[in-house]
Each structure stands twice: as C-alpha cells, then as structure tokens.
Motif scaffolding. Sequence first.
Motif, PDB file in Angstrom:
ATOM      1  N   ALA A 122     -11.487 -68.761 -14.894  1.00  0.00           N
ATOM      2  CA  ALA A 122     -11.960 -70.125 -15.285  1.00  0.00           C
ATOM      3  C   ALA A 122     -13.199 -70.099 -16.085  1.00  0.00           C
ATOM      4  O   ALA A 122     -13.535 -71.008 -16.998  1.00  0.00           O
ATOM      5  N   GLN A 123     -14.075 -69.170 -16.053  1.00  0.00           N
ATOM      6  CA  GLN A 123     -15.105 -69.152 -16.658  1.00  0.00           C
ATOM      7  C   GLN A 123     -14.956 -68.857 -18.215  1.00  0.00           C
ATOM      8  O   GLN A 123     -15.782 -68.692 -19.164  1.00  0.00           O
ATOM      9  N   GLU A 124     -13.814 -68.180 -18.530  1.00  0.00           N
ATOM     10  CA  GLU A 124     -13.360 -67.797 -19.902  1.00  0.00           C
ATOM     11  C   GLU A 124     -14.067 -66.461 -20.305  1.00  0.00           C
ATOM     12  O   GLU A 124     -14.638 -66.575 -21.466  1.00  0.00           O
ATOM     13  N   PRO A 125     -14.515 -65.771 -19.361  1.00  0.00           N
ATOM     14  CA  PRO A 125     -15.350 -64.425 -19.602  1.00  0.00           C
ATOM     15  C   PRO A 125     -14.504 -63.446 -20.685  1.00  0.00           C
ATOM     16  O   PRO A 125     -13.323 -63.236 -20.704  1.00  0.00           O
ATOM     17  N   ALA A 126     -15.339 -62.715 -21.445  1.00  0.00           N
ATOM     18  CA  ALA A 126     -14.909 -61.587 -22.257  1.00  0.00           C
ATOM     19  C   ALA A 126     -14.840 -60.390 -21.260  1.00  0.00           C
ATOM     20  O   ALA A 126     -13.856 -59.580 -21.391  1.00  0.00           O
ATOM     21  N   LEU A 127     -15.708 -60.403 -20.128  1.00  0.00           N
ATOM     22  CA  LEU A 127     -15.963 -59.233 -19.235  1.00  0.00           C
ATOM     23  C   LEU A 127     -15.763 -59.891 -17.684  1.00  0.00           C
ATOM     24  O   LEU A 127     -16.485 -60.566 -17.611  1.00  0.00           O
ATOM     25  N   MET A 128     -14.985 -59.184 -17.033  1.00  0.00           N
ATOM     26  CA  MET A 128     -14.973 -59.483 -15.601  1.00  0.00           C
ATOM     27  C   MET A 128     -15.162 -58.239 -14.988  1.00  0.00           C
ATOM     28  O   MET A 128     -14.995 -57.102 -15.125  1.00  0.00           O
ATOM     29  N   LEU A 129     -16.252 -58.538 -13.754  1.00  0.00           N
ATOM     30  CA  LEU A 129     -16.817 -57.286 -13.071  1.00  0.00           C
ATOM     31  C   LEU A 129     -16.523 -57.843 -11.534  1.00  0.00           C
ATOM     32  O   LEU A 129     -16.704 -58.922 -11.231  1.00  0.00           O
ATOM     33  N   LEU A 130     -15.935 -56.856 -10.844  1.00  0.00           N
ATOM     34  CA  LEU A 130     -15.368 -57.067  -9.452  1.00  0.00           C
ATOM     35  C   LEU A 130     -15.612 -55.839  -8.585  1.00  0.00           C
ATOM     36  O   LEU A 130     -15.644 -54.762  -8.878  1.00  0.00           O
ATOM     37  N   ASP A 131     -16.534 -56.287  -7.457  1.00  0.00           N
ATOM     38  CA  ASP A 131     -17.017 -55.300  -6.314  1.00  0.00           C
ATOM     39  C   ASP A 131     -16.062 -55.145  -5.390  1.00  0.00           C
ATOM     40  O   ASP A 131     -16.061 -56.082  -4.492  1.00  0.00           O
ATOM     41  N   GLU A 132     -15.325 -53.986  -5.326  1.00  0.00           N
ATOM     42  CA  GLU A 132     -14.258 -53.718  -3.990  1.00  0.00           C
ATOM     43  C   GLU A 132     -13.573 -54.817  -3.800  1.00  0.00           C
ATOM     44  O   GLU A 132     -13.461 -55.484  -2.650  1.00  0.00           O
ATOM     45  N   PRO A 133     -12.534 -55.425  -4.898  1.00  0.00           N
ATOM     46  CA  PRO A 133     -12.002 -56.690  -4.865  1.00  0.00           C
ATOM     47  C   PRO A 133     -10.642 -56.558  -3.653  1.00  0.00           C
ATOM     48  O   PRO A 133     -10.028 -57.566  -3.233  1.00  0.00           O
ATOM     49  N   THR A 134     -10.215 -55.219  -3.193  1.00  0.00           N
ATOM     50  CA  THR A 134      -9.193 -54.805  -2.205  1.00  0.00           C
ATOM     51  C   THR A 134      -9.807 -54.628  -0.937  1.00  0.00           C
ATOM     52  O   THR A 134      -8.946 -54.293  -0.031  1.00  0.00           O
ATOM     53  N   ALA A 135     -11.052 -54.633  -0.531  1.00  0.00           N
ATOM     54  CA  ALA A 135     -11.748 -54.188   0.491  1.00  0.00           C
ATOM     55  C   ALA A 135     -11.076 -54.617   1.830  1.00  0.00           C
ATOM     56  O   ALA A 135     -11.049 -54.046   2.791  1.00  0.00           O
ATOM     57  N   TYR A 136     -10.911 -56.070   1.863  1.00  0.00           N
ATOM     58  CA  TYR A 136     -10.315 -56.363   3.303  1.00  0.00           C
ATOM     59  C   TYR A 136      -8.830 -56.692   3.109  1.00  0.00           C
ATOM     60  O   TYR A 136      -8.191 -57.411   3.887  1.00  0.00           O
ATOM     61  N   LEU A 137      -7.955 -56.129   2.129  1.00  0.00           N
ATOM     62  CA  LEU A 137      -6.472 -56.323   2.058  1.00  0.00           C
ATOM     63  C   LEU A 137      -5.851 -55.094   2.733  1.00  0.00           C
ATOM     64  O   LEU A 137      -6.075 -54.087   2.598  1.00  0.00           O
ATOM     65  N   ASP A 138      -4.593 -55.720   3.066  1.00  0.00           N
ATOM     66  CA  ASP A 138      -3.610 -54.713   3.562  1.00  0.00           C
ATOM     67  C   ASP A 138      -2.932 -54.091   2.548  1.00  0.00           C
ATOM     68  O   ASP A 138      -3.119 -54.422   0.880  1.00  0.00           O
ATOM     69  N   LEU A 139      -2.203 -52.776   2.547  1.00  0.00           N
ATOM     70  CA  LEU A 139      -1.643 -52.009   1.392  1.00  0.00           C
ATOM     71  C   LEU A 139      -0.763 -52.841   0.659  1.00  0.00           C
ATOM     72  O   LEU A 139      -1.228 -52.732  -0.691  1.00  0.00           O
ATOM     73  N   PRO A 140       0.147 -53.595   0.900  1.00  0.00           N
ATOM     74  CA  PRO A 140       0.858 -54.515  -0.182  1.00  0.00           C
ATOM     75  C   PRO A 140       0.033 -55.385  -0.971  1.00  0.00           C
ATOM     76  O   PRO A 140       0.307 -55.561  -2.206  1.00  0.00           O
ATOM     77  N   ARG A 141      -1.132 -55.861  -0.335  1.00  0.00           N
ATOM     78  CA  ARG A 141      -1.887 -56.874  -1.029  1.00  0.00           C
ATOM     79  C   ARG A 141      -2.730 -56.119  -2.124  1.00  0.00           C
ATOM     80  O   ARG A 141      -3.088 -56.798  -2.928  1.00  0.00           O
ATOM     81  N   ARG A 142      -3.136 -55.026  -1.650  1.00  0.00           N
ATOM     82  CA  ARG A 142      -4.075 -54.033  -2.476  1.00  0.00           C
ATOM     83  C   ARG A 142      -3.199 -53.770  -3.641  1.00  0.00           C
ATOM     84  O   ARG A 142      -3.845 -53.748  -4.784  1.00  0.00           O
ATOM     85  N   VAL A 143      -2.098 -53.247  -3.452  1.00  0.00           N
ATOM     86  CA  VAL A 143      -1.254 -53.147  -4.728  1.00  0.00           C
ATOM     87  C   VAL A 143      -0.992 -54.197  -5.651  1.00  0.00           C
ATOM     88  O   VAL A 143      -1.132 -54.030  -6.890  1.00  0.00           O
ATOM     89  N   GLU A 144      -0.967 -55.317  -4.922  1.00  0.00           N
ATOM     90  CA  GLU A 144      -0.592 -56.597  -5.908  1.00  0.00           C
ATOM     91  C   GLU A 144      -1.768 -56.884  -6.501  1.00  0.00           C
ATOM     92  O   GLU A 144      -1.612 -57.351  -7.723  1.00  0.00           O
ATOM     93  N   ILE A 145      -2.749 -56.978  -5.934  1.00  0.00           N
ATOM     94  CA  ILE A 145      -4.335 -57.369  -6.563  1.00  0.00           C
ATOM     95  C   ILE A 145      -4.355 -56.276  -7.686  1.00  0.00           C
ATOM     96  O   ILE A 145      -4.962 -56.833  -8.857  1.00  0.00           O
ATOM     97  N   MET A 146      -4.503 -55.059  -7.562  1.00  0.00           N
ATOM     98  CA  MET A 146      -4.759 -54.069  -8.610  1.00  0.00           C
ATOM     99  C   MET A 146      -3.835 -54.271  -9.826  1.00  0.00           C
ATOM    100  O   MET A 146      -4.036 -54.092 -10.811  1.00  0.00           O
TER     101      MET A 146
END
Length: 340
Positions: A162-186
């Motif tokens: 929603a910030q309409e950025p040109a660059l997005m930085l994410l630190d460990e975006p799948t850290a708390y997720l189970d395997l299906p959700r990790r695959v989905e987010i990536m």
Amino acid sequence: MKEVIAQAIDLTIGYDLPQRSETVVAKGLNLDLRAGELVCLIGPNGVGKSTLLRTLAGMQPLLWGEIRLMGDDLHSLRVREIARRLSIVLTERVDAGLLTASALVGLGRYPYTGWAGRFSPKDEEIVRWAIDVVGAGALANRLAAELSDGERQKIMIARALAQEPALMLLDEPTAYLDLPRRVEIMGLLRQLAHSTGRSILLSTHDLDLALRTADLIWLMSPGGGLHVGAPEDLILNGAFQETFRSEGVTFDPTSGSFEIEARTNGRIAVEGDGLPAIWTRRALIRSGHTIAGENEPAPARVDVIAENGNVRWRVRSGGEVKEYRTVREMISDLRRRAAS
C-alpha cells in the motif's frame, strides 16, 4: 537490462557503538537490486543478514560507502520520501490492537495522507488492491489480532504494498509459518515481484525455498564475504557448498539438500525404479548407510519390488535373503544386524 532500483557502493556495514571499538560485519559490498526481481539473502547464523537488510533500509547507520535509492543518496532523502520508495516488513510481530485487517493495511498510506490520515478515493482503491493482490480479500473485515500467522503475514505484505514502493525489504517473512504457508508466502512474493515490477529483497533461513523461488541469491559467508548469482550458479561454482560447510554436515548439489556425513551402518546397493526406490535410498541414508553406485560392489543389496500397486523390499546380505512389507520393518532389521 532491468532498471536498477537500489545500489550499495563500496558499502561497509557493522556497528559503531559509544565507548566501544567499531565492529565491521562486511565491507566492500557492491550490490544492485533491479525491478521485477526476487532476491533472497541467505547465509549461516550470525553472518550479518539482518544488519545488511537494516542498513539498506536506512534503519541502521552504514560505516562506509553509499546507498542509492532510485538514483538518490538514501541518507539525503526525507523520511516521507524514503517511505514512498521503500517499504519493510520485519520479523517482529506488530501489536495491531483492535484494528481490522483493512485498517492495518491502510496504515501503509501514511506517506501520502499525512498525520491527519484522511483517505482520498485513490487511497481507498490502493488499499483494496493491495488486499486483493495478496489474496486476502476474505480477511479485510476481521480483527488483525485474530488472524493466524500466515494470514497476518499476508496483511503485513499488503500494508507494505500500500506504500506503493519500488523496493520491498522483508526480514525472515516465513519465520513463524508452517511449511504450506511458507511455500505460499514465497510464491506470493515471487509473483508480486514479477507481476508488479517491484524489486523485492528478503532474508531467509529457508534454503530450499530460496533455491526454488529466487531470481537471484545474495549469499553471505562467515568473515563478511558475499556471493551474488542465480541459485544454480552458486551451486555449480561451489560457493553454496563452501559457505554451509560444517563438521558432520554437507550440502549435496545433486539433490539441493543438506545431509549428515556420518555413515556408520555400511555400504548398500539399491535396485529399483520410481518413487519407491527414491524414498528407499533416502531412508537408508537417514539410517546411516552409504548407497553404492551403479555396478559398485556392496555387501548388501535391497531390491525394491513394485507390483500391482504394492511395494515390498527384498534384502540380500551375508547369504541371507529376507523380505519386508514396510520401510520401517526393513530399516529396523538392518539396524539390528549392524549393531550385532
């Protein structure tokens, strides 16, 4: 060649704390982030991945060099201008109070609405778009505090969009997720980079998913080294194996997985085809056997026999032949023999 969104030029990262000597984590870094690419930042624990990510975001002072964001020196830009060009999703969970998911995504419009927070029709349209594009339309009216970890991460990504950025930085975006959700987010982040033309950089410990989804890998190694390339390039040139080399563990470039080096139960040959043979080899390796190569002599052999949808395992060892109906039975008996 794709447009360069951000650059690190002769960058040195680390810490310069009061009354303590300067600590350099990595130096001499020259890096590009380009439009429409998903870049995964990986490396062993403690090599400085989060330090690099926070420095690129302007959240931590650099020690030397320059960071340019869309052609401008990052540190010459005002905070509001940075927020219009760059968004970040951190590992720490955000306390959303009683905000709905839609209201939480709406916070991403603050660089445009100001402190008054008055939404124009365009602001409302962008919030709806961000929610829809991450597949979270059904979550919009739910309280953010009641969302699952996977649902909440989608909403945090929508807020960053929603910030309409040109660059997005994410630190460990799948850290708390189970395997299906990790695959989905990536998969979602890869799709967003390609479909929206944004540059997306994320740090992760999920090496398998990084190898499968990244357009580019930034591989940080102990001592401050950094290798850049397509996942396949870093495997073929040995950088991946060397970086993750540790006592008792090796990276197998043929399977793209880590294996325990210890082989205590002897060499064994496996005859058979298809999935049953593949998973039989994996089970034997897990139990401490070394798989003999084709036409290589071995004191024991497993024939994987698949007939009419059923599988059985015939083991020949020391002149004895036994058959098993499950992998568990076979492995248990082989372990018993090795221990006797």
